[in-house]
Design a protein around this motif. Structure first.
Motif, PDB file in Angstrom:
ATOM      1  N   LEU A 123     -49.541  -8.719  50.040  1.00  0.00           N
ATOM      2  CA  LEU A 123     -50.641  -8.021  49.307  1.00  0.00           C
ATOM      3  C   LEU A 123     -51.329  -8.527  48.656  1.00  0.00           C
ATOM      4  N   SER A 124     -51.277  -9.253  47.284  1.00  0.00           N
ATOM      5  CA  SER A 124     -51.215 -10.308  46.603  1.00  0.00           C
ATOM      6  C   SER A 124     -51.737 -11.363  47.539  1.00  0.00           C
ATOM      7  N   LEU A 125     -52.092 -12.050  48.964  1.00  0.00           N
ATOM      8  CA  LEU A 125     -52.041 -12.987  48.766  1.00  0.00           C
ATOM      9  C   LEU A 125     -53.808 -13.874  49.334  1.00  0.00           C
ATOM     10  N   ASP A 126     -54.364 -14.361  49.176  1.00  0.00           N
ATOM     11  CA  ASP A 126     -55.497 -14.709  49.394  1.00  0.00           C
ATOM     12  C   ASP A 126     -55.704 -14.964  50.723  1.00  0.00           C
ATOM     13  N   TRP A 127     -55.578 -14.350  51.275  1.00  0.00           N
ATOM     14  CA  TRP A 127     -55.907 -14.583  52.660  1.00  0.00           C
ATOM     15  C   TRP A 127     -56.379 -13.299  53.211  1.00  0.00           C
ATOM     16  N   TYR A 128     -57.380 -12.540  52.768  1.00  0.00           N
ATOM     17  CA  TYR A 128     -58.023 -11.821  53.027  1.00  0.00           C
ATOM     18  C   TYR A 128     -59.473 -12.182  53.379  1.00  0.00           C
ATOM     19  N   ASP A 129     -59.999 -12.862  53.282  1.00  0.00           N
ATOM     20  CA  ASP A 129     -61.603 -13.177  53.034  1.00  0.00           C
ATOM     21  C   ASP A 129     -61.840 -13.366  54.510  1.00  0.00           C
ATOM     22  N   GLY A 130     -63.719 -14.175  54.334  1.00  0.00           N
ATOM     23  CA  GLY A 130     -63.847 -14.846  55.496  1.00  0.00           C
ATOM     24  C   GLY A 130     -63.631 -16.160  55.875  1.00  0.00           C
ATOM     25  N   ASP A 131     -63.131 -16.695  55.512  1.00  0.00           N
ATOM     26  CA  ASP A 131     -62.134 -17.799  55.461  1.00  0.00           C
ATOM     27  C   ASP A 131     -60.906 -17.616  56.075  1.00  0.00           C
ATOM     28  N   GLY A 132     -59.774 -16.646  55.616  1.00  0.00           N
ATOM     29  CA  GLY A 132     -59.437 -16.271  56.357  1.00  0.00           C
ATOM     30  C   GLY A 132     -59.074 -15.893  57.535  1.00  0.00           C
ATOM     31  N   LEU A 133     -57.833 -14.643  57.325  1.00  0.00           N
ATOM     32  CA  LEU A 133     -58.280 -13.570  58.702  1.00  0.00           C
ATOM     33  C   LEU A 133     -59.327 -12.898  59.045  1.00  0.00           C
ATOM     34  N   GLY A 134     -59.979 -13.000  57.781  1.00  0.00           N
ATOM     35  CA  GLY A 134     -61.297 -12.287  58.584  1.00  0.00           C
ATOM     36  C   GLY A 134     -62.363 -13.295  59.409  1.00  0.00           C
ATOM     37  N   ALA A 135     -61.536 -14.591  59.590  1.00  0.00           N
ATOM     38  CA  ALA A 135     -62.657 -15.578  60.408  1.00  0.00           C
ATOM     39  C   ALA A 135     -61.977 -15.604  61.912  1.00  0.00           C
ATOM     40  N   VAL A 136     -61.059 -14.611  62.356  1.00  0.00           N
ATOM     41  CA  VAL A 136     -59.409 -15.019  63.878  1.00  0.00           C
ATOM     42  C   VAL A 136     -60.028 -13.660  64.217  1.00  0.00           C
ATOM     43  N   ASP A 137     -60.105 -14.088  65.531  1.00  0.00           N
ATOM     44  CA  ASP A 137     -60.880 -13.293  66.823  1.00  0.00           C
ATOM     45  C   ASP A 137     -58.982 -11.858  67.543  1.00  0.00           C
ATOM     46  N   LEU A 138     -57.864 -12.515  66.938  1.00  0.00           N
ATOM     47  CA  LEU A 138     -56.791 -11.687  67.018  1.00  0.00           C
ATOM     48  C   LEU A 138     -56.253 -11.994  65.575  1.00  0.00           C
ATOM     49  N   CYS A 139     -55.256 -12.008  65.243  1.00  0.00           N
ATOM     50  CA  CYS A 139     -54.057 -11.556  64.680  1.00  0.00           C
ATOM     51  C   CYS A 139     -52.273 -10.872  66.015  1.00  0.00           C
ATOM     52  N   HIS A 140     -52.158 -12.319  65.164  1.00  0.00           N
ATOM     53  CA  HIS A 140     -50.797 -12.181  66.760  1.00  0.00           C
ATOM     54  C   HIS A 140     -49.749 -12.446  65.689  1.00  0.00           C
ATOM     55  N   ALA A 141     -48.151 -11.112  64.752  1.00  0.00           N
ATOM     56  CA  ALA A 141     -47.609 -11.557  64.544  1.00  0.00           C
ATOM     57  C   ALA A 141     -46.047 -11.166  65.543  1.00  0.00           C
ATOM     58  N   ALA A 142     -45.569 -13.006  64.517  1.00  0.00           N
ATOM     59  CA  ALA A 142     -44.536 -12.925  65.428  1.00  0.00           C
ATOM     60  C   ALA A 142     -43.289 -12.316  65.404  1.00  0.00           C
ATOM     61  N   SER A 143     -43.840 -11.206  64.489  1.00  0.00           N
ATOM     62  CA  SER A 143     -42.432 -11.059  64.388  1.00  0.00           C
ATOM     63  C   SER A 143     -42.803  -9.424  63.781  1.00  0.00           C
ATOM     64  N   GLY A 144     -42.369  -8.087  63.305  1.00  0.00           N
ATOM     65  CA  GLY A 144     -42.402  -7.229  62.641  1.00  0.00           C
ATOM     66  C   GLY A 144     -42.566  -7.480  61.435  1.00  0.00           C
ATOM     67  N   GLY A 145     -42.102  -6.334  60.223  1.00  0.00           N
ATOM     68  CA  GLY A 145     -42.432  -6.162  58.718  1.00  0.00           C
ATOM     69  C   GLY A 145     -43.476  -7.120  58.657  1.00  0.00           C
ATOM     70  N   ALA A 146     -43.086  -8.085  57.300  1.00  0.00           N
ATOM     71  CA  ALA A 146     -43.462  -8.761  56.605  1.00  0.00           C
ATOM     72  C   ALA A 146     -44.514  -9.692  57.169  1.00  0.00           C
ATOM     73  N   ALA A 147     -44.351 -10.367  58.317  1.00  0.00           N
ATOM     74  CA  ALA A 147     -44.665 -11.014  59.379  1.00  0.00           C
ATOM     75  C   ALA A 147     -46.101 -10.373  59.601  1.00  0.00           C
ATOM     76  N   ALA A 148     -46.437  -8.776  60.207  1.00  0.00           N
ATOM     77  CA  ALA A 148     -47.227  -7.964  60.325  1.00  0.00           C
ATOM     78  C   ALA A 148     -47.909  -7.698  59.673  1.00  0.00           C
ATOM     79  N   LEU A 149     -47.716  -7.027  58.126  1.00  0.00           N
ATOM     80  CA  LEU A 149     -48.032  -6.849  57.677  1.00  0.00           C
ATOM     81  C   LEU A 149     -49.285  -7.465  56.887  1.00  0.00           C
ATOM     82  N   PRO A 150     -49.587  -9.037  56.937  1.00  0.00           N
ATOM     83  CA  PRO A 150     -51.226  -9.612  56.668  1.00  0.00           C
ATOM     84  C   PRO A 150     -51.957  -9.025  57.671  1.00  0.00           C
ATOM     85  N   GLY A 151     -51.330  -9.323  58.757  1.00  0.00           N
ATOM     86  CA  GLY A 151     -52.600  -8.236  59.895  1.00  0.00           C
ATOM     87  C   GLY A 151     -52.930  -7.067  60.363  1.00  0.00           C
ATOM     88  N   LEU A 152     -52.207  -6.061  59.534  1.00  0.00           N
ATOM     89  CA  LEU A 152     -51.989  -4.555  59.334  1.00  0.00           C
ATOM     90  C   LEU A 152     -52.999  -4.814  58.314  1.00  0.00           C
TER      91      LEU A 152
END
Length: 606
Positions: free
Chosen positions: A199-228
């Motif tokens: 939750l505390s990562l700096d990935w949630y902005d227009g240059d990070g995960l906000g710039a992608v068309d699709l999030c693909h989590a290679a596993s559940g749990g912690a990997a999918a939380l940023p996609g959530l």
């Protein structure tokens, strides 16, 4: 299109699960660009570095979950610790933010504690209320971290410990949790902080995960939380792939973990509630087999969102092993894998003692190295001692093959230089596990056209599909009877081997896996209207969708960006760029079936 690939302890690191699958996915879909968002799991994994990344990896952002943030500052990896997580250290919230934090943590923890009475994956009014409190607290903490910085200090504070204590003692909690003590509270708070660190990562902005068309989590749990959170903040669709079951791993490890029963119960319910929310919010879930699918359904995954996609494996490396070629003799049984207690080699050795009495010329060749955990070497020594006890009149030297009925060998020597040669060295491949997810060694044996005898665990029955013999686990007599039946019937052995090879080539190749995800990417993005936030127009989660907010030509590789940025580009240059790109990708077609670009639908690869 632009894919945000989310990994936990795997790709791009040289060690870890799913790294081979992720690498094949990225290299096999050349018309997509991948941005990689990776969580690392240990200092040793960080030190071993990354695999060589293909050119279509656009950006790589990493974050360690294996150490406290102040320790991670000294790992020497410049991209190991994201900026916002670092700036969150030592931050003290104001009065209003402290109230927000307290309310969100109270809601999340009370949901976790209330769920321990009904159990993870339960349904009903009480379970629904607990899940609602959990998700409300989770998203509230995510928004607070995004606005005010990292949650590390706040989650580790005395206030959080008191909130946990109050929730554990509240009416309605399970007896196990109700009896928690101060050390249990502290241990759970530490585990909670680590689980919520994404939750505390700096990935949630227009240059990070906000710039992608699709999030693909290679596993559940912690990997999918940023996609959530990317779905929450930007409306980015989430695809979750699970080849194993992280929840199952938590439950299996729980009795041996150095934690008290209350902490194990709390953490298990936390991960169960998180998995349920991930499954609920995912646009599509792709389990690697039906065994995983059953777990996902147990924790609330909608069947309409589930699509089984088997992990692809390279069949070419086993092409030299022809059907019916018994390089080590038709009377040789082969076992290949990682030597650990879950593989139950003791049952295999007892079974082979029965086989050897019935067929004195039979041999067993065990190929593998001990697991790197603390039990690997001791288990291998135990298996060697058991083999010496079962066959006291015959040597069990690790290297000699001559008259020894049982040998322990490693792949890579002059006699068995590679994996294909190991499978070619016998006529029957045996799997004796008591715990198994997707049985990779079984699929490799099928590629080699080998008849198999396996125990009924994990996805074994689904993989074999009638092309091999399956017996109950922990049953040496049944395992021996099946092996003897195939040893005495070469025609049946050859028939099963040929059928196994045909089945593996149809279902378990890299090509079928890539074809599946090529279509999935296209479908998900094509049916997910854009809700992207901009500085001029913030995201309204309840507002109407904007299907063509991002022009399709923005995704064409080699073309200049649309709009004002492209205003100074000549018409000829813009035309040449589109000629190079050939066609507008097919996912640019909207729900009305009308193409948004000038060149028509693509061929489904972009």
């Amino acid at each position: 299109m632009r894919i945000g690939l989310l990994t936990d302890g795997g790709y791009p690191y040289a060690t870890g699960e799913s790294r081979l699958w992720c690498d094949r996915l990225v290299r096999g879909l050349p018309r997509h660009q991948f941005d990689l968002f990776a969580l690392s799991r240990s200092a040793d994994q960080e030190r071993q570095g990354w695999v060589r990344l293909p050119d279509r990896i656009g950006r790589v952002r990493t974050a360690p979950l294996w150490a406290y943030p102040e320790d991670a500052r000294h790992t020497g990896r410049p991209r190991g610790l994201p900026g916002r997580l670092a700036t969150g250290l030592g931050r003290s919230y104001g009065r209003r933010d402290r109230r927000r934090f307290t309310a969100h943590v109270t809601a999340l923890v009370s949901g976790v504690c209330a769920g321990t009475e009904t159990g993870p994956g339960s349904f009903g009014a009480d379970a629904g209320a607990a899940a609602g409190r959990f998700t409300g607290g989770l998203y509230g903490l995510a928004e607070l971290a995004r606005e005010r910085g990292g949650l590390y200090d706040a989650l580790r504070s005395e206030a959080t410990v008191r909130i946990v204590e109050t929730a554990c003692r509240a009416p309605g909690t399970g007896r196990t949790v109700h009896g928690a003590t101060v050390p249990d509270y502290l241990a759970f708070v530490a585990g909670l902080e680590r689980a919520l660190r994404p939750l505390s990562l700096d990935w949630y902005d227009g240059d990070g995960l906000g710039a992608v068309d699709l999030c693909h989590a290679a596993s559940g749990g912690a990997a999918a939380l940023p996609g959530l959170l990317a779905k929450r903040f930007f409306g980015v669709p989430l695809l979750v792939t699970e080849h194993g079951v992280p929840l199952r791993s938590h439950y299996l490890a729980a009795p041996e973990a150095p934690l008290g029963a209350p902490v194990r119960a709390l953490l298990a319910n936390f991960h169960g509630l998180l998995a349920s929310e991930i499954y609920r919010q995912a646009a599509l879930i792709t389990p690697g087999n039906t065994h995983v699918r059953r777990w996902q359904e147990r924790f609330g995954a909608d069947r309409a969102k589930l699509r089984t996609v088997y992990p692809g494996m390279e069949a070419e490396r086993f092409g030299s092993v022809g059907e019916g070629e018994d390089g080590g003799g038709p009377g040789t049984l082969v076992w290949i894998g990682r030597i650990e207690p879950a593989k139950d080699l003791t049952a295999l050795l007892h079974a082979f003692a029965e086989v050897h009495r019935a067929e004195p010329d039979a041999r067993l060749r065990i190929f593998g190295a001990p697991d790197q955990g603390r039990d690997g070497d001791s288990y291998l020594a135990h298996c060697r001692a058991l083999a010496a006890q079962l066959f006291p009149d015959e040597a069990t030297d690790a290297h000699a093959v001559g008259d020894n009925p049982v040998t322990f060998e490693e792949i890579g020597g002059p006699e068995v230089p590679d994996l294909a040669e190991a499978y070619a060295s016998g006529g029957i491949v045996v799997l004796s596990s008591v715990v198994e997810g997707f049985p990779i060694s079984l699929v490799e044996a099928m590629f080699c056209g080998r008849a198999t005898v396996s125990t009924d665990v994990g996805a074994v029955v689904e993989v074999v599909g009638g092309t091999g013999l399956v017996v109950p686990p922990r049953n040496p007599r049944a395992l021996a009877d099946a092996c003897v039946a195939l040893l005495r019937d070469p025609e049946r052995r050859a028939r099963l081997g040929a059928a196994a090879r045909a089945r593996a080539l149809e279902l378990f190749t890299v090509e079928q896996n890539l074809a599946a995800y090529r279509g999935i990417y296209q479908d998900l993005v094509g049916h997910a209207p854009t809700r992207r936030a901009t500085p001029a127009e913030p995201l309204d989660p309840d507002g109407p969708p904007r299907p063509f907010a991002t022009p399709p030509e923005a995704h064409v590789l080699g073309a200049p960006p649309p709009g004002p940025v492209a205003a100074g580009v000549s018409a000829d240059a813009f035309s040449r760029a589109h000629v190079r790109a050939s066609r507008v990708p097919s996912w640019a077609v909207g729900a009305e079936g009308v193409c948004a670009g000038a060149h028509g639908a693509g061929d489904g690869d972009a």
